[in-house]
Design a protein around this motif. Structure first.
Motif, PDB file in Angstrom:
ATOM      1  N   ILE A  13       0.837  -1.191  -0.037  1.00  0.00           N
ATOM      2  CA  ILE A  13      -0.088  -0.053   0.083  1.00  0.00           C
ATOM      3  C   ILE A  13       1.029   1.164   0.034  1.00  0.00           C
ATOM      4  O   ILE A  13       1.916   1.378   1.059  1.00  0.00           O
ATOM      5  N   ALA A  14       0.758   2.269  -1.007  1.00  0.00           N
ATOM      6  CA  ALA A  14       1.398   3.400  -1.094  1.00  0.00           C
ATOM      7  C   ALA A  14       3.101   3.015  -0.780  1.00  0.00           C
ATOM      8  O   ALA A  14       3.853   3.522  -0.107  1.00  0.00           O
ATOM      9  N   GLY A  15       3.387   2.173  -1.664  1.00  0.00           N
ATOM     10  CA  GLY A  15       4.949   1.913  -1.609  1.00  0.00           C
ATOM     11  C   GLY A  15       5.617   1.095  -0.659  1.00  0.00           C
ATOM     12  O   GLY A  15       6.706   0.933  -0.602  1.00  0.00           O
ATOM     13  N   LYS A  16       4.672   0.587   0.403  1.00  0.00           N
ATOM     14  CA  LYS A  16       5.326  -0.166   1.442  1.00  0.00           C
ATOM     15  C   LYS A  16       4.435  -1.424   1.634  1.00  0.00           C
ATOM     16  O   LYS A  16       3.235  -1.379   1.454  1.00  0.00           O
ATOM     17  N   THR A  17       4.818  -2.441   2.243  1.00  0.00           N
ATOM     18  CA  THR A  17       4.138  -3.582   2.412  1.00  0.00           C
ATOM     19  C   THR A  17       3.405  -3.170   3.766  1.00  0.00           C
ATOM     20  O   THR A  17       3.687  -2.286   4.652  1.00  0.00           O
ATOM     21  N   ILE A  18       2.177  -3.837   3.863  1.00  0.00           N
ATOM     22  CA  ILE A  18       1.196  -3.663   5.071  1.00  0.00           C
ATOM     23  C   ILE A  18       2.087  -4.006   6.545  1.00  0.00           C
ATOM     24  O   ILE A  18       1.962  -2.993   7.414  1.00  0.00           O
ATOM     25  N   VAL A  41       0.530  -6.594  22.300  1.00  0.00           N
ATOM     26  CA  VAL A  41       0.193  -7.483  21.056  1.00  0.00           C
ATOM     27  C   VAL A  41      -0.414  -6.692  19.732  1.00  0.00           C
ATOM     28  O   VAL A  41      -1.425  -6.065  20.128  1.00  0.00           O
ATOM     29  N   HIS A  42       0.005  -6.678  18.580  1.00  0.00           N
ATOM     30  CA  HIS A  42      -0.778  -5.943  17.527  1.00  0.00           C
ATOM     31  C   HIS A  42      -0.762  -6.716  16.230  1.00  0.00           C
ATOM     32  O   HIS A  42       0.342  -7.081  15.879  1.00  0.00           O
ATOM     33  N   ASP A  43      -1.891  -6.953  15.292  1.00  0.00           N
ATOM     34  CA  ASP A  43      -1.969  -7.604  14.447  1.00  0.00           C
ATOM     35  C   ASP A  43      -1.073  -6.895  13.365  1.00  0.00           C
ATOM     36  O   ASP A  43      -1.309  -5.652  13.140  1.00  0.00           O
ATOM     37  N   ALA A  44      -0.434  -7.959  12.577  1.00  0.00           N
ATOM     38  CA  ALA A  44       0.310  -7.301  11.293  1.00  0.00           C
ATOM     39  C   ALA A  44      -0.523  -6.799  10.397  1.00  0.00           C
ATOM     40  O   ALA A  44      -0.164  -5.705   9.555  1.00  0.00           O
ATOM     41  N   ALA A  45      -1.817  -7.225  10.468  1.00  0.00           N
ATOM     42  CA  ALA A  45      -3.083  -6.869   9.353  1.00  0.00           C
ATOM     43  C   ALA A  45      -3.518  -5.365   9.809  1.00  0.00           C
ATOM     44  O   ALA A  45      -4.628  -5.015   9.125  1.00  0.00           O
ATOM     45  N   ARG A  46      -3.237  -4.684  10.772  1.00  0.00           N
ATOM     46  CA  ARG A  46      -3.604  -3.434  11.159  1.00  0.00           C
ATOM     47  C   ARG A  46      -2.515  -2.472  10.791  1.00  0.00           C
ATOM     48  O   ARG A  46      -2.194  -1.967  11.884  1.00  0.00           O
ATOM     49  N   PRO A  47      -2.715  -1.731   9.831  1.00  0.00           N
ATOM     50  CA  PRO A  47      -1.494  -0.657   9.514  1.00  0.00           C
ATOM     51  C   PRO A  47      -1.829   0.625   9.865  1.00  0.00           C
ATOM     52  O   PRO A  47      -0.966   1.444   9.675  1.00  0.00           O
ATOM     53  N   CYS A  48      -3.276   0.873  10.275  1.00  0.00           N
ATOM     54  CA  CYS A  48      -3.750   2.186  10.152  1.00  0.00           C
ATOM     55  C   CYS A  48      -3.841   2.504  11.751  1.00  0.00           C
ATOM     56  O   CYS A  48      -4.728   3.768  11.898  1.00  0.00           O
ATOM     57  N   ARG A  83     -10.237   4.001  17.600  1.00  0.00           N
ATOM     58  CA  ARG A  83     -10.887   4.757  16.341  1.00  0.00           C
ATOM     59  C   ARG A  83     -11.253   3.326  15.774  1.00  0.00           C
ATOM     60  O   ARG A  83     -10.856   2.560  15.566  1.00  0.00           O
ATOM     61  N   ALA A  84     -12.493   3.614  14.650  1.00  0.00           N
ATOM     62  CA  ALA A  84     -12.908   2.707  14.086  1.00  0.00           C
ATOM     63  C   ALA A  84     -12.007   2.645  12.535  1.00  0.00           C
ATOM     64  O   ALA A  84     -12.222   1.360  11.958  1.00  0.00           O
ATOM     65  N   ASP A  85     -11.410   3.548  12.409  1.00  0.00           N
ATOM     66  CA  ASP A  85     -10.250   3.485  11.214  1.00  0.00           C
ATOM     67  C   ASP A  85      -9.209   2.369  11.477  1.00  0.00           C
ATOM     68  O   ASP A  85      -8.459   2.296  10.224  1.00  0.00           O
ATOM     69  N   ASN A  86      -9.028   1.679  12.581  1.00  0.00           N
ATOM     70  CA  ASN A  86      -7.980   0.729  12.845  1.00  0.00           C
ATOM     71  C   ASN A  86      -8.276  -0.498  12.437  1.00  0.00           C
ATOM     72  O   ASN A  86      -8.540  -1.165  13.222  1.00  0.00           O
ATOM     73  N   LEU A 125      -8.159  -2.996   0.898  1.00  0.00           N
ATOM     74  CA  LEU A 125      -6.913  -2.531   0.661  1.00  0.00           C
ATOM     75  C   LEU A 125      -6.876  -1.020   0.323  1.00  0.00           C
ATOM     76  O   LEU A 125      -6.285  -0.287   0.722  1.00  0.00           O
ATOM     77  N   ALA A 126      -7.973  -0.604  -0.555  1.00  0.00           N
ATOM     78  CA  ALA A 126      -8.280   0.584  -1.004  1.00  0.00           C
ATOM     79  C   ALA A 126      -8.670   1.431   0.513  1.00  0.00           C
ATOM     80  O   ALA A 126      -8.187   2.790   0.719  1.00  0.00           O
ATOM     81  N   LEU A 127      -9.248   1.074   1.270  1.00  0.00           N
ATOM     82  CA  LEU A 127      -9.809   1.615   2.596  1.00  0.00           C
ATOM     83  C   LEU A 127      -8.660   1.933   3.481  1.00  0.00           C
ATOM     84  O   LEU A 127      -8.362   2.938   3.869  1.00  0.00           O
ATOM     85  N   ALA A 128      -7.712   0.837   3.559  1.00  0.00           N
ATOM     86  CA  ALA A 128      -6.660   1.047   4.432  1.00  0.00           C
ATOM     87  C   ALA A 128      -5.579   2.249   3.551  1.00  0.00           C
ATOM     88  O   ALA A 128      -4.904   3.219   4.469  1.00  0.00           O
ATOM     89  N   GLY A 129      -5.436   2.151   2.495  1.00  0.00           N
ATOM     90  CA  GLY A 129      -4.560   3.268   1.810  1.00  0.00           C
ATOM     91  C   GLY A 129      -5.168   4.502   2.092  1.00  0.00           C
ATOM     92  O   GLY A 129      -4.337   5.390   2.233  1.00  0.00           O
TER      93      GLY A 129
END
Ligand code: CTP
Ligand code: MG
Length: 232
Positions: free
Chosen positions: A27-32, A100-107, A208-211, A220-224
């Protein structure tokens, strides 16, 4: 206070159905995964990150963060809880705090991370980020086959939350709880559920709900979009 983060990143991303596990999608040039680790190191209390990676994963070693001295790689396990447990084994000080934080939560936003850390440090049994449920909640009942369901009832939305990550606990309390819950075959889908199983009452910290947890292709688009909004 010095805090170690454990990041489970050993999943296969079956719901994303991409050509590689979702934590390695860009996403935007870097991995999640790289976004997620950057978000954690934004906080001055987080000194070290332990990442649980599948032992046949060819992607991690190719990332610059693989040689970051603040980062330790451990082998993940079959279930998320096994991966987290493996990460905890790499922490020596049982009286320290782990987040502990999920790898899949980049926001993850710094304000949320900071609020969670402050709450957990004051708590008896740790704390988790959580978001109040917004929609009306229904319990389904199977009508036919596996997929056709009808509505059994409406579940009272009051006091109902979505469990997010990060989740933060004393290392000893989380390790002992996870060990006991796994031994007893409890269903453990997050860290707090292991503590709940042992009778502890971790705190809910409104996040926040955007996490979001990037789970399906449309996320993917939403996380971006959310990542673009983050300024610090
Ligand atoms: N995870 C892990 N070890 C496992 C399973 C999951 O470390 N055995 C991690 C994932 O990499 C992810 C986090 O736990 O960062 C949350 O899990 P989830 O969103 O379910 O990811 P996946 O299991 O990869 O996705 P899916 O369930 O769609 O296969
Ligand atoms: Mg999964």
């Amino acid at each position: 206070e010095k805090i170690t983060a454990v990041v489970p990143a050993a999943g296969v991303g079956s719901r994303m159905a991409a050509d590689r596990p979702k934590q390695y999608l860009q996403i935007a040039g870097k991995t999640i995964l790289e976004h997620t680790i950057d978000r954690l190191f934004c906080h001055p209390a987080i000194e070290r990150v332990i990442i649980a990676i599948s032992n046949n994963d060819p992607y991690f070693e190719a990332l610059p963060l693989a040689s970051d001295p603040r980062i330790t790689r451990v082998d993940g396990g079959a279930e998320r809880a096994d991966s987290v447990f493996a990460g905890l084994a790499a922490i020596d000080d049982e009286d320290s705090w782990v987040l502990v934080h999920d790898a899949a939560r980049p926001c993850l936003q710094l304000v949320d991370l900071d609020r969670l850390i402050n709450a957990a440090l004051q708590s008896e049994s740790g704390a988790i980020l959580a978001a109040p449920v917004r929609d009306t909640m229904k319990r389904g009942v199977v009508l036919a086959g596996d997929n056709l369901q009808g509505i059994r009832e409406t579940v009272d939305r009051e006091n109902l939350w979505h469990a997010l990550t990060p989740q933060m606990f004393k290392v000893r309390q989380l390790r002992d709880s996870l060990r006991y819950a796994l031994e007893k075959g409890a269903v453990i889908t997050d860290e707090a559920s292991a503590l709940e199983f042992c009778g502890y009452v971790p705190q809910l910290v409104k996040g926040r709900a955007d996490n979001l947890k990037v789970t399906q292709p449309e996320d993917l688009a939403l996380a971006g979009f959310y990542l673009q909004q983050i300024t610090k």
